[in-house]
Design a protein around this motif. Structure first.
Motif, mmCIF file in Angstrom:
data_model
loop_
_atom_site.group_PDB
_atom_site.id
_atom_site.type_symbol
_atom_site.label_atom_id
_atom_site.label_comp_id
_atom_site.label_asym_id
_atom_site.label_seq_id
_atom_site.Cartn_x
_atom_site.Cartn_y
_atom_site.Cartn_z
ATOM 1 N N HIS A 110 63.498 21.470 23.241
ATOM 2 C CA HIS A 110 63.067 20.080 23.048
ATOM 3 C C HIS A 110 61.805 20.008 22.170
ATOM 4 C CE1 HIS A 110 64.059 16.031 24.520
ATOM 5 N NE2 HIS A 110 62.777 15.766 24.509
ATOM 6 N N GLY A 111 61.677 20.945 21.243
ATOM 7 C CA GLY A 111 60.525 20.980 20.348
ATOM 8 C C GLY A 111 59.339 21.754 20.880
ATOM 9 N N LEU A 112 59.367 22.178 22.141
ATOM 10 C CA LEU A 112 58.227 22.869 22.737
ATOM 11 C C LEU A 112 57.946 24.187 22.022
ATOM 12 C CD1 LEU A 112 56.050 23.105 24.898
ATOM 13 C CD2 LEU A 112 57.781 24.012 26.460
ATOM 14 N N GLU A 113 58.989 24.901 21.606
ATOM 15 C CA GLU A 113 58.775 26.178 20.920
ATOM 16 C C GLU A 113 57.943 25.978 19.655
ATOM 17 O OE1 GLU A 113 61.315 30.110 19.631
ATOM 18 O OE2 GLU A 113 62.293 28.156 19.402
ATOM 19 N N ALA A 114 58.225 24.925 18.887
ATOM 20 C CA ALA A 114 57.455 24.657 17.673
ATOM 21 C C ALA A 114 56.019 24.299 18.005
ATOM 22 C CB ALA A 114 58.116 23.538 16.869
ATOM 23 N N ALA A 115 55.825 23.479 19.023
ATOM 24 C CA ALA A 115 54.472 23.076 19.411
ATOM 25 C C ALA A 115 53.641 24.278 19.827
ATOM 26 C CB ALA A 115 54.545 22.057 20.542
ATOM 27 N N LEU A 116 54.250 25.218 20.520
ATOM 28 C CA LEU A 116 53.550 26.430 20.932
ATOM 29 C C LEU A 116 53.263 27.327 19.722
ATOM 30 C CD1 LEU A 116 55.595 27.207 24.157
ATOM 31 C CD2 LEU A 116 53.163 26.635 24.100
ATOM 32 N N SER A 143 65.746 13.788 15.570
ATOM 33 C CA SER A 143 65.963 14.888 14.626
ATOM 34 C C SER A 143 67.372 15.430 14.799
ATOM 35 C CB SER A 143 64.947 16.014 14.849
ATOM 36 O OG SER A 143 65.192 16.663 16.088
ATOM 37 N N ALA A 144 67.793 16.229 13.806
ATOM 38 C CA ALA A 144 69.138 16.799 13.878
ATOM 39 C C ALA A 144 69.288 17.724 15.082
ATOM 40 C CB ALA A 144 69.443 17.558 12.590
ATOM 41 N N GLU A 145 68.254 18.514 15.359
ATOM 42 C CA GLU A 145 68.339 19.426 16.497
ATOM 43 C C GLU A 145 68.374 18.682 17.821
ATOM 44 O OE1 GLU A 145 66.266 23.482 14.698
ATOM 45 O OE2 GLU A 145 65.235 22.336 16.249
ATOM 46 N N ARG A 146 67.589 17.620 17.932
ATOM 47 C CA ARG A 146 67.618 16.838 19.171
ATOM 48 C C ARG A 146 68.969 16.141 19.345
ATOM 49 N NH1 ARG A 146 62.553 14.959 20.900
ATOM 50 N NH2 ARG A 146 63.677 13.374 22.098
ATOM 51 N N MET A 147 69.584 15.730 18.240
ATOM 52 C CA MET A 147 70.937 15.181 18.317
ATOM 53 C C MET A 147 71.894 16.248 18.847
ATOM 54 S SD MET A 147 73.293 12.780 17.567
ATOM 55 C CE MET A 147 72.985 11.762 16.127
ATOM 56 N N ALA A 148 71.821 17.443 18.280
ATOM 57 C CA ALA A 148 72.693 18.521 18.744
ATOM 58 C C ALA A 148 72.428 18.842 20.204
ATOM 59 C CB ALA A 148 72.487 19.762 17.873
ATOM 60 N N GLU A 149 71.157 18.810 20.607
ATOM 61 C CA GLU A 149 70.783 19.122 21.982
ATOM 62 C C GLU A 149 71.488 18.197 22.969
ATOM 63 O OE1 GLU A 149 66.691 18.771 24.628
ATOM 64 O OE2 GLU A 149 66.539 19.442 22.562
ATOM 65 N N ALA A 153 59.843 18.506 17.355
ATOM 66 C CA ALA A 153 61.285 18.745 17.296
ATOM 67 C C ALA A 153 61.767 18.791 15.847
ATOM 68 C CB ALA A 153 62.032 17.665 18.068
ATOM 69 N N MET A 154 61.205 17.938 14.998
ATOM 70 C CA MET A 154 61.559 17.959 13.577
ATOM 71 C C MET A 154 61.078 19.239 12.904
ATOM 72 S SD MET A 154 60.469 14.063 12.633
ATOM 73 C CE MET A 154 60.953 12.668 13.673
#
Length: 232
Positions: free
Chosen positions: A45-51, A105-111, A219-220
């Protein structure tokens, strides 16, 4: 559209049938178990990018997750779940279309779509007399809960607990957090789930919105990470 009166009527009906409570909880516990094959473990849910970008650290992860729960996808998903709980046909399709449009975002749509499709496929295979159409995850869950006669508020609270529990599991691996520390965070966030669910159900789609902009941007940005463990 669900109104406050509708919610009160449902809650009174649920309270009048306590004998069904155990069976309802067990059915929902199975649906939201980490072992139920929706693949939730693969999405951050975008957490990996934020970290990775230093926007969130060990001390800030709980606040980040609380924002997602109370002002982000957590609350929005419950509004969608609640609307899908009694919807069918074209009305259900409209709720699903809105859920997809809300993905930032595209990934959140896929999620949401891939988890919802996997959930619907599994539920339909296990209970073929009550098939569920593939849809965004909260829509598929709401539709299934309605077909199975499961209480709306209980479904919403357990959905939120499972949603935030998965993100705490992501943090356990990616921050990393010790298991006791992670479970303490989950316990505190679980304490917020009932109030978030009640507010989202009462406000309905008309009151649905998000204010988790940093999480949406993360997430983006996740799509452009050089090295990734999670799919979002």
């Amino acid at each position: 559209m669900i109104t406050t009166t509708d919610m009160s009527t449902r809650m009174r009906a649920e309270a009048a049938n306590p004998g069904a409570a155990a069976a309802d909880v067990l059915r929902l516990a199975q649906w939201f178990s980490p072992g139920f094959p929706v693949g939730a473990f693969a999405w951050s849910h975008g957490l990996e990018a934020a970290l990775a970008e230093g926007r969130v650290d060990r001390d800030g992860v709980e606040s980040w997750l609380e924002g997602i729960l109370t002002d982000g996808a957590g609350r929005a998903d419950v509004a969608l779940l609640a609307e899908a709980h009694g919807a069918e046909g074209a009305a259900l399709g409209e709720v699903d279309a809105l859920a997809r449009a809300m993905a930032p975002s595209a990934e959140r749509m896929a999620e949401t779509v891939e988890q919802g499709t996997a959930f619907a496929t599994t539920v339909s295979a296990l209970w073929p007399d009550l098939p569920v159409e593939p849809a965004a995850y909260p829509v598929a869950v709401g539709r299934a809960a309605g077909l199975h006669g499961l209480p709306l508020e209980l479904t919403a609270v357990m959905y939120l607990q499972a949603f935030i529990g998965n993100l705490v599991a992501v943090a356990t691996r990616a921050v990393p957090l010790g298991q006791t520390e992670a479970q303490a965070i989950l316990a505190r966030l679980t304490g917020r789930c009932e109030a978030v669910a009640q507010a989202a159900i009462a406000s309905g789609l008309e009151g649905m919105g998000t204010a988790s902009f940093a999480a949406d941007v993360a997430a983006m940005r996740h799509e452009a990470l050089y090295s990734r463990v999670f799919r979002s």
